[in-house]
Write a protein that holds these residues in place. Structure first.
Motif, PDB file in Angstrom:
ATOM      1  N   GLU A   1      -9.394  14.517  -7.991  1.00 33.35           N
ATOM      2  CA  GLU A   1      -9.066  14.466  -9.419  1.00 33.35           C
ATOM      3  C   GLU A   1     -10.216  13.804 -10.151  1.00 33.35           C
ATOM      4  O   GLU A   1     -11.239  13.468  -9.533  1.00 33.35           O
ATOM      5  CB  GLU A   1      -7.752  13.697  -9.626  1.00 33.35           C
ATOM      6  N   GLU A   2     -10.041  13.588 -11.464  1.00 31.51           N
ATOM      7  CA  GLU A   2     -11.099  12.954 -12.265  1.00 31.51           C
ATOM      8  C   GLU A   2     -11.516  11.604 -11.705  1.00 31.51           C
ATOM      9  O   GLU A   2     -12.689  11.265 -11.703  1.00 31.51           O
ATOM     10  CB  GLU A   2     -10.617  12.753 -13.714  1.00 31.51           C
ATOM     11  N   ARG A   3     -10.558  10.843 -11.237  1.00 30.84           N
ATOM     12  CA  ARG A   3     -10.874   9.483 -10.772  1.00 30.84           C
ATOM     13  C   ARG A   3     -11.314   9.442  -9.319  1.00 30.84           C
ATOM     14  O   ARG A   3     -11.548   8.379  -8.765  1.00 30.84           O
ATOM     15  CB  ARG A   3      -9.698   8.549 -11.019  1.00 30.84           C
ATOM     16  N   GLY A   4     -11.431  10.596  -8.689  1.00 27.54           N
ATOM     17  CA  GLY A   4     -11.885  10.667  -7.304  1.00 27.54           C
ATOM     18  C   GLY A   4     -10.807  11.254  -6.417  1.00 27.54           C
ATOM     19  O   GLY A   4      -9.865  11.885  -6.884  1.00 27.54           O
ATOM     20  N   ARG A   5     -10.953  11.039  -5.102  1.00 23.60           N
ATOM     21  CA  ARG A   5      -9.959  11.570  -4.159  1.00 23.60           C
ATOM     22  C   ARG A   5      -8.734  10.665  -4.229  1.00 23.60           C
ATOM     23  O   ARG A   5      -8.799   9.480  -3.948  1.00 23.60           O
ATOM     24  CB  ARG A   5     -10.528  11.604  -2.743  1.00 23.60           C
ATOM     25  N   VAL A   6      -7.595  11.274  -4.599  1.00 22.59           N
ATOM     26  CA  VAL A   6      -6.344  10.535  -4.769  1.00 22.59           C
ATOM     27  C   VAL A   6      -5.417  10.858  -3.603  1.00 22.59           C
ATOM     28  O   VAL A   6      -5.215  12.030  -3.257  1.00 22.59           O
ATOM     29  CB  VAL A   6      -5.672  10.900  -6.116  1.00 22.59           C
ATOM     30  N   TYR A   7      -4.859   9.817  -3.001  1.00 25.56           N
ATOM     31  CA  TYR A   7      -3.956   9.963  -1.855  1.00 25.56           C
ATOM     32  C   TYR A   7      -2.527   9.703  -2.291  1.00 25.56           C
ATOM     33  O   TYR A   7      -2.250   8.824  -3.108  1.00 25.56           O
ATOM     34  CB  TYR A   7      -4.347   8.981  -0.745  1.00 25.56           C
TER      35      TYR A   7
ATOM     36  N   VAL B   1       0.844  -1.205   0.000  1.00 27.28           N
ATOM     37  CA  VAL B   1       0.000   0.000   0.000  1.00 27.28           C
ATOM     38  C   VAL B   1       0.878   1.253   0.000  1.00 27.28           C
ATOM     39  O   VAL B   1       0.627   2.203  -0.749  1.00 27.28           O
ATOM     40  CB  VAL B   1      -0.972   0.007   1.202  1.00 27.28           C
ATOM     41  N   ILE B   2       1.933   1.250   0.803  1.00 24.80           N
ATOM     42  CA  ILE B   2       2.837   2.408   0.834  1.00 24.80           C
ATOM     43  C   ILE B   2       3.451   2.627  -0.542  1.00 24.80           C
ATOM     44  O   ILE B   2       3.548   3.767  -1.013  1.00 24.80           O
ATOM     45  CB  ILE B   2       3.915   2.222   1.925  1.00 24.80           C
ATOM     46  N   ALA B   3       3.824   1.544  -1.216  1.00 25.28           N
ATOM     47  CA  ALA B   3       4.391   1.668  -2.564  1.00 25.28           C
ATOM     48  C   ALA B   3       3.377   2.285  -3.526  1.00 25.28           C
ATOM     49  O   ALA B   3       3.735   3.110  -4.375  1.00 25.28           O
ATOM     50  CB  ALA B   3       4.850   0.311  -3.068  1.00 25.28           C
ATOM     51  N   MET B   4       2.102   1.912  -3.392  1.00 26.11           N
ATOM     52  CA  MET B   4       1.063   2.497  -4.246  1.00 26.11           C
ATOM     53  C   MET B   4       0.932   3.995  -3.987  1.00 26.11           C
ATOM     54  O   MET B   4       0.759   4.784  -4.912  1.00 26.11           O
ATOM     55  CB  MET B   4      -0.300   1.820  -3.997  1.00 26.11           C
ATOM     56  N   LEU B   5       1.026   4.387  -2.733  1.00 28.07           N
ATOM     57  CA  LEU B   5       0.877   5.798  -2.366  1.00 28.07           C
ATOM     58  C   LEU B   5       2.104   6.627  -2.728  1.00 28.07           C
ATOM     59  O   LEU B   5       2.015   7.840  -2.835  1.00 28.07           O
ATOM     60  CB  LEU B   5       0.568   5.925  -0.876  1.00 28.07           C
ATOM     61  N   GLN B   6       3.240   5.988  -2.909  1.00 26.69           N
ATOM     62  CA  GLN B   6       4.461   6.704  -3.262  1.00 26.69           C
ATOM     63  C   GLN B   6       4.579   6.936  -4.765  1.00 26.69           C
ATOM     64  O   GLN B   6       5.416   7.717  -5.191  1.00 26.69           O
ATOM     65  CB  GLN B   6       5.692   5.940  -2.762  1.00 26.69           C
ATOM     66  N   ARG B   7       3.757   6.265  -5.551  1.00 25.63           N
ATOM     67  CA  ARG B   7       3.805   6.484  -7.004  1.00 25.63           C
ATOM     68  C   ARG B   7       3.384   7.927  -7.312  1.00 25.63           C
ATOM     69  O   ARG B   7       2.638   8.545  -6.554  1.00 25.63           O
ATOM     70  CB  ARG B   7       2.840   5.536  -7.731  1.00 25.63           C
ATOM     71  N   ALA B   8       3.832   8.399  -8.446  1.00 29.49           N
ATOM     72  CA  ALA B   8       3.489   9.770  -8.851  1.00 29.49           C
ATOM     73  C   ALA B   8       1.989   9.949  -8.996  1.00 29.49           C
ATOM     74  O   ALA B   8       1.433  10.991  -8.643  1.00 29.49           O
ATOM     75  CB  ALA B   8       4.189  10.114 -10.163  1.00 29.49           C
ATOM     76  N   GLU B   9       1.300   8.913  -9.492  1.00 27.83           N
ATOM     77  CA  GLU B   9      -0.145   9.030  -9.687  1.00 27.83           C
ATOM     78  C   GLU B   9      -0.937   8.774  -8.404  1.00 27.83           C
ATOM     79  O   GLU B   9      -2.153   8.967  -8.368  1.00 27.83           O
ATOM     80  CB  GLU B   9      -0.630   8.107 -10.806  1.00 27.83           C
ATOM     81  N   GLY B  10      -0.272   8.311  -7.330  1.00 29.42           N
ATOM     82  CA  GLY B  10      -0.967   8.067  -6.082  1.00 29.42           C
ATOM     83  C   GLY B  10      -1.971   6.930  -6.211  1.00 29.42           C
ATOM     84  O   GLY B  10      -1.876   6.097  -7.116  1.00 29.42           O
ATOM     85  N   ALA B  11      -2.943   6.890  -5.305  1.00 29.59           N
ATOM     86  CA  ALA B  11      -3.957   5.835  -5.336  1.00 29.59           C
ATOM     87  C   ALA B  11      -5.223   6.311  -4.634  1.00 29.59           C
ATOM     88  O   ALA B  11      -5.162   7.081  -3.676  1.00 29.59           O
ATOM     89  CB  ALA B  11      -3.425   4.579  -4.651  1.00 29.59           C
ATOM     90  N   THR B  12      -6.352   5.833  -5.119  1.00 28.33           N
ATOM     91  CA  THR B  12      -7.624   6.123  -4.459  1.00 28.33           C
ATOM     92  C   THR B  12      -7.929   5.000  -3.473  1.00 28.33           C
ATOM     93  O   THR B  12      -7.318   3.917  -3.540  1.00 28.33           O
ATOM     94  CB  THR B  12      -8.773   6.219  -5.480  1.00 28.33           C
ATOM     95  N   VAL B  13      -8.863   5.249  -2.593  1.00 32.09           N
ATOM     96  CA  VAL B  13      -9.285   4.221  -1.639  1.00 32.09           C
ATOM     97  C   VAL B  13      -9.805   3.006  -2.405  1.00 32.09           C
ATOM     98  O   VAL B  13      -9.481   1.856  -2.072  1.00 32.09           O
ATOM     99  CB  VAL B  13     -10.346   4.777  -0.661  1.00 32.09           C
ATOM    100  N   ASP B  14     -10.586   3.250  -3.462  1.00 30.49           N
ATOM    101  CA  ASP B  14     -11.143   2.135  -4.245  1.00 30.49           C
ATOM    102  C   ASP B  14     -10.047   1.326  -4.929  1.00 30.49           C
ATOM    103  O   ASP B  14     -10.127   0.094  -5.006  1.00 30.49           O
ATOM    104  CB  ASP B  14     -12.143   2.652  -5.281  1.00 30.49           C
TER     105      ASP B  14
END
Length: 156
Positions: A142-148, A95-108
């Protein structure tokens, strides 16, 4: 070296000779040892029929031929996966790796990838990442929702 332990529940591959074998088990490392083992025709037939991808037999026929076929079949079996000394990354690290990406990640997105419920992801964000690990999460709509994303630490 491949050593096979023939037990009541099938054939197990070992890399090292076992210190001892249980009652009713036989350890063999060669075709000759398999021929010398005191295995009944009925047991040999059961071992043969338990192998994957073989044509099932109902009669033993020639014992020596069956042993030769059995040895060839078990030698052709793939090695079981070698135990790895490296640990696979934890779910938290993923999960931390997903959040560290430039595009981030949504809860979904996190819930989908991890197979979690949305409330589990939100709990990880607020409890583990923010409170326990002290990470700063930034969010933006963003377009895809709240991005973290994990925010860069503030300079001291």
């Amino acid at each position: 070296m491949r050593i096979y332990i023939i037990g009541n529940d099938g054939i197990t591959l070992c890399r090292e000779p076992p210190a001892s074998v249980n009652k009713g088990e036989v350890a063999v490392a060669s075709r000759e040892e398999l021929h010398a083992a005191r295995l009944s025709g009925k047991r040999l037939l059961a071992l043969w029929n338990a192998l994957p991808g073989v044509e099932k037999q109902t009669k033993v026929g020639d014992r020596d031929t069956l042993i030769d076929q059995l040895w060839s079949a078990i030698e052709a079996l793939p090695d079981p996966e070698q135990p790895s000394d490296t640990k696979r990354p934890s779910k938290q690290a993923a999960v931390i790796a997903m959040l560290q990406r430039a595009e981030g990640a949504t809860v979904d997105e996190v819930a989908s990838v991890m197979g979690w419920q949305r409330h589990t992801v939100r709990g990880l964000f607020s409890g583990t990442l923010k409170k326990k690990l002290g990470l700063t999460l930034a969010s933006a709509t963003e377009e895809r929702g709240r991005v973290y994303r994990i925010a860069a630490p503030e300079p001291a």
